[in-house]
Write a protein that holds these residues in place. Sequence first.
Motif, PDB file in Angstrom:
ATOM      1  N   SER A  41       0.832  -1.204   0.000  1.00  0.00           N
ATOM      2  CA  SER A  41       0.000   0.000   0.000  1.00  0.00           C
ATOM      3  C   SER A  41       0.864   1.251   0.000  1.00  0.00           C
ATOM      4  N   SER A  44      -1.030   7.607   2.427  1.00  0.00           N
ATOM      5  CA  SER A  44      -2.389   8.127   2.316  1.00  0.00           C
ATOM      6  C   SER A  44      -2.486   9.277   1.330  1.00  0.00           C
ATOM      7  N   TRP A  45      -1.439  10.121   1.268  1.00  0.00           N
ATOM      8  CA  TRP A  45      -1.522  11.288   0.395  1.00  0.00           C
ATOM      9  C   TRP A  45      -1.520  10.907  -1.088  1.00  0.00           C
ATOM     10  N   ILE A  49      -5.938  11.360   0.581  1.00  0.00           N
ATOM     11  CA  ILE A  49      -6.563  11.163   1.887  1.00  0.00           C
ATOM     12  C   ILE A  49      -5.754  11.883   2.965  1.00  0.00           C
ATOM     13  N   PRO A  51      -5.763  11.671   6.758  1.00  0.00           N
ATOM     14  CA  PRO A  51      -6.397  10.921   7.843  1.00  0.00           C
ATOM     15  C   PRO A  51      -6.523  11.713   9.136  1.00  0.00           C
ATOM     16  N   ASP A  56      -9.886   6.190   8.554  1.00  0.00           N
ATOM     17  CA  ASP A  56      -9.641   6.878   7.285  1.00  0.00           C
ATOM     18  C   ASP A  56      -8.674   6.105   6.394  1.00  0.00           C
ATOM     19  N   TYR A  57      -7.892   5.222   6.980  1.00  0.00           N
ATOM     20  CA  TYR A  57      -6.958   4.415   6.174  1.00  0.00           C
ATOM     21  C   TYR A  57      -7.685   3.319   5.398  1.00  0.00           C
ATOM     22  N   VAL A  60      -7.290   3.797   1.769  1.00  0.00           N
ATOM     23  CA  VAL A  60      -5.989   3.349   1.249  1.00  0.00           C
ATOM     24  C   VAL A  60      -6.004   1.847   1.034  1.00  0.00           C
ATOM     25  N   VAL A  84       0.798   1.563   7.377  1.00  0.00           N
ATOM     26  CA  VAL A  84       0.888   3.022   7.428  1.00  0.00           C
ATOM     27  C   VAL A  84       2.339   3.415   7.187  1.00  0.00           C
ATOM     28  N   GLU A  88       4.365   9.215   7.272  1.00  0.00           N
ATOM     29  CA  GLU A  88       3.131   9.879   7.678  1.00  0.00           C
ATOM     30  C   GLU A  88       3.326  10.618   9.002  1.00  0.00           C
ATOM     31  N   GLY A 108      -4.494   3.045  12.465  1.00  0.00           N
ATOM     32  CA  GLY A 108      -4.457   2.604  11.075  1.00  0.00           C
ATOM     33  C   GLY A 108      -3.872   1.206  10.945  1.00  0.00           C
TER      34      GLY A 108
END
Length: 283
Positions: A41, A44-45, A49, A51, A56-57, A60, A84, A88, A108
């Motif tokens: 993965s 997030s950006w 996203i 978070p 919120d993850y 992703v 994650v 971050e 996350g």
Amino acid sequence: MKLSGIPITDDHIHIDPVNGRGIEAAKDFRRSGGTHIFLVSKPSWSFGITPSSGEDYRGVFDTTLRVADMVRETGLVVYPVLGVHPAEMSRLAERMSLDAAADLMMAGLDLAARYVEEGEAVALKSGRPHYEVAPEVLAASNAVLFHALKLGSACGCAVQLHAESGPCADVVEMAGRAGIPVERVVKHFATPDTPLTPSFIARHEDIPALARAGRRFTMESDYMDENERPGAVIGPKSVPRFTRRYLEGGLITEEDAWRIHADTPSRTYGVDIVLPSRNSAPF
């Protein structure tokens, strides 16, 4: 030399249909002889996203799983790795306290672990910034990393470690406290001096010597699949091409290739890497 009789595994690759070449990159890997990928993965950006909670993850992770399904349609075997990104921490700390940032990242990771428990992913991704940070940022990042190791222990899964260049020897003690076998902690973009399970960039000059010595490791491209950085870190064809080069040059044996691409990742991640049927290509 053809690679048709040997599984070829990229232990750390990103496929991004929105910001990169997407499925065409996966097809390049397969055409070059690749068979298996560990799809990691992205931050997030990368998905736009920002978070504010662990939930919120989910965007992703769900996007990563959708991409995994798309890649499987090319004939590749895909193992999702969710987590994650340690960078971050720096972004989150711009708008909240370090404690709050660490708590959010741990939440996350808790969510990612549930995907592993449900069989939708095979491993977790965590680590600490690979660049210089203030001591308090490093301490908060190490707390997040330790949490990931504890989750890996609870889930019985591997943890891919994104961290500074070098051995990361202190993680051995962390893994011991967390209860996860150190063999299941993978040092992404590894150097040979690590006591963790190394995943080497395919072009690493020490791969032949380490293979001949029987060292257990995997190979990766760390392909980012971003149009703004084409070919970074190295391209999606790299793991098959370098493996072929090592074999054709007599630098590694077929037994070495099987250990790198099938036996070691199977043991590390608890999966069964076998050669898939390639009788028909969907493209």
